[in-house]
Design an enzyme around this catalytic site. Sequence first.
Site, PDB file in Angstrom:
ATOM      1  N   HIS A  17      28.386  40.062  44.943  1.00 44.05           N
ATOM      2  CA  HIS A  17      28.691  40.273  43.691  1.00 44.05           C
ATOM      3  C   HIS A  17      27.912  39.920  42.711  1.00 44.05           C
ATOM      4  CE1 HIS A  17      32.753  39.738  41.048  1.00 44.05           C
ATOM      5  NE2 HIS A  17      31.856  40.006  40.644  1.00 44.05           N
ATOM      6  N   HIS A  19      26.662  42.187  39.366  1.00 44.67           N
ATOM      7  CA  HIS A  19      26.500  42.855  37.879  1.00 44.67           C
ATOM      8  C   HIS A  19      24.863  43.302  37.699  1.00 44.67           C
ATOM      9  CE1 HIS A  19      31.263  43.950  37.704  1.00 44.67           C
ATOM     10  NE2 HIS A  19      30.590  42.378  37.941  1.00 44.67           N
ATOM     11  N   HIS A 197      37.153  44.100  41.310  1.00 44.11           N
ATOM     12  CA  HIS A 197      37.505  42.578  40.755  1.00 44.11           C
ATOM     13  C   HIS A 197      39.447  42.759  40.224  1.00 44.11           C
ATOM     14  CE1 HIS A 197      33.139  43.015  39.575  1.00 44.11           C
ATOM     15  NE2 HIS A 197      33.808  41.911  38.942  1.00 44.11           N
ATOM     16  N   GLU A 200      40.414  37.912  38.644  1.00 47.21           N
ATOM     17  CA  GLU A 200      40.164  36.389  37.756  1.00 47.21           C
ATOM     18  C   GLU A 200      40.673  36.425  36.875  1.00 47.21           C
ATOM     19  OE1 GLU A 200      36.694  39.293  35.765  1.00 47.21           O
ATOM     20  OE2 GLU A 200      34.937  37.425  36.042  1.00 47.21           O
ATOM     21  N   ASP A 279      26.890  37.746  36.596  1.00 48.60           N
ATOM     22  CA  ASP A 279      26.509  38.043  35.526  1.00 48.60           C
ATOM     23  C   ASP A 279      25.823  36.919  35.506  1.00 48.60           C
ATOM     24  OD1 ASP A 279      27.785  41.358  35.176  1.00 48.60           O
ATOM     25  OD2 ASP A 279      29.332  38.988  34.711  1.00 48.60           O
TER      26      ASP A 279
HETATM   27  N1  ADE Z   1      31.385  42.940  34.420  1.00 47.03           N
HETATM   28  C1  ADE Z   1      30.542  42.949  34.028  1.00 47.03           C
HETATM   29  N2  ADE Z   1      31.222  41.701  34.554  1.00 47.03           N
HETATM   30  C2  ADE Z   1      32.702  41.084  35.509  1.00 47.03           C
HETATM   31  C3  ADE Z   1      33.845  40.279  35.118  1.00 47.03           C
HETATM   32  N3  ADE Z   1      32.981  39.081  35.609  1.00 47.03           N
HETATM   33  N4  ADE Z   1      34.542  40.673  35.473  1.00 47.03           N
HETATM   34  C4  ADE Z   1      34.790  42.032  35.434  1.00 47.03           C
HETATM   35  N5  ADE Z   1      34.024  43.007  35.021  1.00 47.03           N
HETATM   36  C5  ADE Z   1      32.878  42.643  34.483  1.00 47.03           C
HETATM   37 ZN    ZN Z   2      31.914  40.562  38.746  1.00 44.51          ZN
END
Ligand code: ADE
Ligand code: ZN
Length: 336
Positions: A17, A19, A197, A200, A279
């Site tokens: 996971h 990005h 996703h 969250e 991220d």
């Molecule tokens: N795009 C990048 N990081 C993300 C995250 N944690 N949740 C949703 N979209 C994302």
């Molecule tokens: Zn993510």
Amino acid sequence: MPIAGDFARRLPKAELHLHIEGSLEPELMFALARRNRIALPFPNVEAVRAAYEFSRLQDFLDIYYQGARVLVTDEDFHDLALAYFRKAAADGVVHAEIFFDPQTHTERGVPIGVVIAGLVSAQKTAAVELGLTSKLILCLLRHLDEDAGIATLREAEPYLEHLTGVGLDSSELGHPPSKFVRAYDRARAMGLKTVAHAGEEGPPEYVWEALDLLKVDRIDHGNRALEDPALVARLAAEGMTLTVCPLSNLKLCVVDDMALHPLRRMLDLGLKATVNSDDPAFFGGYVGANFTAVDDALDLTPAEITTLVRNSFTGSFLSEAQVSKHLVAVDNAVVA
Ligand code: ADE
Ligand code: ZN
């Protein structure tokens, strides 16, 4: 005394996971802005870092999409991805399945072929220089409509050989998985794996929808699934992988304190959790830092760390033979 974080760093592991746009460090952001003559709304690197205070997902997304504007050429995407692969390899990552958001770039006039060419070139370099294998997962932005997502899948068709899966990211609340049923049907018909996703910020219902309607192979995050015992039982029975992101959860206030992070509870409930960085340039660190942060807070045992690392391979989209080879390497590193 938490020592398992160091133990985790030296084990071979997969990251599931990540990005790639979220690995854009402020230094590279400024370098690419200069290279492409793009103005940034920040005077310097320190000001960018100081702006990384978020109280929810949308705060982060607003700044993340701003930063991604500096990515224009295939060389930019190559430099971005190679920088990530180098950092990941330093944390023991030997395989990475990385997300990219084509719509963030195509809507600015950057063709999807340019994005993919840059990423593929970095993948090849990482394989040769670092011995790190990787796969690409094309994410659809859920705040856009489903037809835009389907159009993106159509644009990706010529590059299918480079893609392993399709994912769903961006603003979760108000954009349930049910909005993307046709897109996911199409992705599966294209032979792609599917992830999304879910849970969250969104409620357990979104996780049910990702399973039942999108028929996903993995759930990204999944934290709020713990609110629903029937859902936990379903996820455990199916051995569904959850790609959990501890530092992200803290920075985006999905958890109030790392000591309250549900990672151990997930393992105790029989859920197949993994540790990932999401991220890393925005949330305070790469996968090694994520292991260290949860270990400092929860004092994970070596057995728990080993389970998390093994899950990263068994939950990956590698072949069974490749997974077996990596699990042997994990076992060897555990006893070394
Ligand atoms: N795009 C990048 N990081 C993300 C995250 N944690 N949740 C949703 N979209 C994302
Ligand atoms: Zn993510």
